[in-house]
Write a protein that holds these residues in place. Sequence first.
Motif, PDB file in Angstrom:
ATOM      1  N   ARG A  54       0.432  -1.475   0.220  1.00 16.97           N
ATOM      2  CA  ARG A  54       0.186  -0.077  -0.347  1.00 16.97           C
ATOM      3  C   ARG A  54       1.029   1.175   0.362  1.00 16.97           C
ATOM      4  O   ARG A  54       0.677   1.935  -0.673  1.00 16.97           O
ATOM      5  CB  ARG A  54      -0.928   0.314   1.404  1.00 16.97           C
ATOM      6  CG  ARG A  54      -1.899   1.124   0.843  1.00 16.97           C
ATOM      7  CD  ARG A  54      -2.650   1.643   2.369  1.00 16.97           C
ATOM      8  NE  ARG A  54      -1.779   1.674   3.717  1.00 16.97           N
ATOM      9  CZ  ARG A  54      -1.728   1.436   4.643  1.00 16.97           C
ATOM     10  NH1 ARG A  54      -2.951   1.094   5.142  1.00 16.97           N
ATOM     11  NH2 ARG A  54      -1.602   2.382   5.370  1.00 16.97           N
ATOM     12  N   ASP A  85       1.153   4.648  -2.615  1.00 18.11           N
ATOM     13  CA  ASP A  85       0.557   5.672  -2.088  1.00 18.11           C
ATOM     14  C   ASP A  85       2.057   6.216  -2.658  1.00 18.11           C
ATOM     15  O   ASP A  85       1.973   7.209  -2.841  1.00 18.11           O
ATOM     16  CB  ASP A  85       0.543   6.135  -1.270  1.00 18.11           C
ATOM     17  CG  ASP A  85      -0.748   5.005  -0.221  1.00 18.11           C
ATOM     18  OD1 ASP A  85      -1.443   4.331  -1.465  1.00 18.11           O
ATOM     19  OD2 ASP A  85      -1.508   5.234   1.449  1.00 18.11           O
ATOM     20  N   TYR A 110       1.660   6.559  -6.181  1.00 17.68           N
ATOM     21  CA  TYR A 110       0.794   8.094  -6.743  1.00 17.68           C
ATOM     22  C   TYR A 110       1.558   9.409  -6.663  1.00 17.68           C
ATOM     23  O   TYR A 110       0.831  10.269  -7.812  1.00 17.68           O
ATOM     24  CB  TYR A 110      -0.483   7.395  -6.375  1.00 17.68           C
ATOM     25  CG  TYR A 110      -1.198   8.821  -5.897  1.00 17.68           C
ATOM     26  CD1 TYR A 110      -2.664   9.479  -6.813  1.00 17.68           C
ATOM     27  CD2 TYR A 110      -1.317   9.732  -5.004  1.00 17.68           C
ATOM     28  CE1 TYR A 110      -3.078   9.697  -7.046  1.00 17.68           C
ATOM     29  CE2 TYR A 110      -2.309  10.610  -4.770  1.00 17.68           C
ATOM     30  CZ  TYR A 110      -3.373  10.845  -6.168  1.00 17.68           C
ATOM     31  OH  TYR A 110      -3.760  11.944  -6.334  1.00 17.68           O
ATOM     32  N   LEU A 111       2.230   9.531  -5.120  1.00 13.53           N
ATOM     33  CA  LEU A 111       2.640  11.024  -4.948  1.00 13.53           C
ATOM     34  C   LEU A 111       3.736  11.679  -6.031  1.00 13.53           C
ATOM     35  O   LEU A 111       3.892  12.861  -6.359  1.00 13.53           O
ATOM     36  CB  LEU A 111       3.410  10.985  -4.177  1.00 13.53           C
ATOM     37  CG  LEU A 111       2.027  10.846  -2.696  1.00 13.53           C
ATOM     38  CD1 LEU A 111       2.697  10.169  -0.939  1.00 13.53           C
ATOM     39  CD2 LEU A 111       1.082  11.916  -2.213  1.00 13.53           C
ATOM     40  N   THR A 126      -6.114   8.257  11.837  1.00 18.46           N
ATOM     41  CA  THR A 126      -5.539   8.020  10.525  1.00 18.46           C
ATOM     42  C   THR A 126      -4.087   8.044  11.046  1.00 18.46           C
ATOM     43  O   THR A 126      -3.694   8.773  12.520  1.00 18.46           O
ATOM     44  CB  THR A 126      -5.492   9.418   9.899  1.00 18.46           C
ATOM     45  OG1 THR A 126      -5.084  10.532  10.373  1.00 18.46           O
ATOM     46  CG2 THR A 126      -7.456   8.973   9.496  1.00 18.46           C
ATOM     47  N   THR A 179       0.190  11.092   7.674  1.00 17.93           N
ATOM     48  CA  THR A 179       0.375  11.616   6.205  1.00 17.93           C
ATOM     49  C   THR A 179       0.991  12.739   5.945  1.00 17.93           C
ATOM     50  O   THR A 179       1.213  13.596   6.779  1.00 17.93           O
ATOM     51  CB  THR A 179      -1.228  11.828   5.909  1.00 17.93           C
ATOM     52  OG1 THR A 179      -1.727  12.502   6.506  1.00 17.93           O
ATOM     53  CG2 THR A 179      -2.302  10.332   6.093  1.00 17.93           C
ATOM     54  N   THR A 195      -3.484  17.244  -2.519  1.00 23.09           N
ATOM     55  CA  THR A 195      -3.979  15.543  -2.215  1.00 23.09           C
ATOM     56  C   THR A 195      -3.179  15.141  -0.987  1.00 23.09           C
ATOM     57  O   THR A 195      -2.061  15.663  -0.325  1.00 23.09           O
ATOM     58  CB  THR A 195      -2.719  14.771  -3.310  1.00 23.09           C
ATOM     59  OG1 THR A 195      -3.968  13.637  -3.641  1.00 23.09           O
ATOM     60  CG2 THR A 195      -1.114  14.868  -3.932  1.00 23.09           C
ATOM     61  N   ARG A 196      -3.144  13.710  -0.567  1.00 21.73           N
ATOM     62  CA  ARG A 196      -3.201  13.292   1.060  1.00 21.73           C
ATOM     63  C   ARG A 196      -3.032  12.010   0.600  1.00 21.73           C
ATOM     64  O   ARG A 196      -3.459  11.354   0.476  1.00 21.73           O
ATOM     65  CB  ARG A 196      -4.060  13.935   2.139  1.00 21.73           C
ATOM     66  CG  ARG A 196      -3.969  12.905   3.287  1.00 21.73           C
ATOM     67  CD  ARG A 196      -5.044  13.629   4.308  1.00 21.73           C
ATOM     68  NE  ARG A 196      -4.974  14.931   4.667  1.00 21.73           N
ATOM     69  CZ  ARG A 196      -6.124  15.689   5.047  1.00 21.73           C
ATOM     70  NH1 ARG A 196      -6.969  15.330   3.968  1.00 21.73           N
ATOM     71  NH2 ARG A 196      -5.997  16.911   4.642  1.00 21.73           N
ATOM     72  N   ARG A 197      -1.868  11.668   1.479  1.00 23.76           N
ATOM     73  CA  ARG A 197      -1.907   9.621   1.052  1.00 23.76           C
ATOM     74  C   ARG A 197      -1.380   9.725   2.435  1.00 23.76           C
ATOM     75  O   ARG A 197      -0.245  10.434   3.332  1.00 23.76           O
ATOM     76  CB  ARG A 197      -1.047   9.172   0.062  1.00 23.76           C
ATOM     77  CG  ARG A 197      -1.514   9.553  -1.103  1.00 23.76           C
ATOM     78  CD  ARG A 197      -2.753   8.295  -1.362  1.00 23.76           C
ATOM     79  NE  ARG A 197      -3.415   7.832  -2.247  1.00 23.76           N
ATOM     80  CZ  ARG A 197      -4.607   8.663  -2.935  1.00 23.76           C
ATOM     81  NH1 ARG A 197      -4.433  10.077  -2.591  1.00 23.76           N
ATOM     82  NH2 ARG A 197      -4.500   8.965  -4.084  1.00 23.76           N
TER      83      ARG A 197
END
Length: 112
Positions: free
Chosen positions: A19, A23, A26-27, A48, A51, A62-64
Amino acid sequence: MGLLDMFTKASRGERHRGRFDADAQYLANWVHSHVGVEAYVEPQTTVTPMTVVLIANDGEWTRRAVGGERGARRLGEDLGIPVYDVRKTGYPQRMRDHDARQKILRKRAREA
């Protein structure tokens, strides 16, 4: 993978690593497709994990999750972007301005 293997420590670690790898990819893609990106590390909460929020010059964001503070710092080094602690700096005004513009656009779209 068998049914019981899903509950072992090793398989959980592999799922989390996968995961975080997805992520991180993606970032990286997000950074390369936006201008003037900065990273803001958000603390872990009861809901959470820690992040990172990437914010572009125009305020789009955007956040991950990135695997903790070390993961966020490493992401910044790998991508050549500055990394800030949101608890110390707060969020930049351009992020709030972007959200306000998006809210107006959504309202106009509903009324049209």
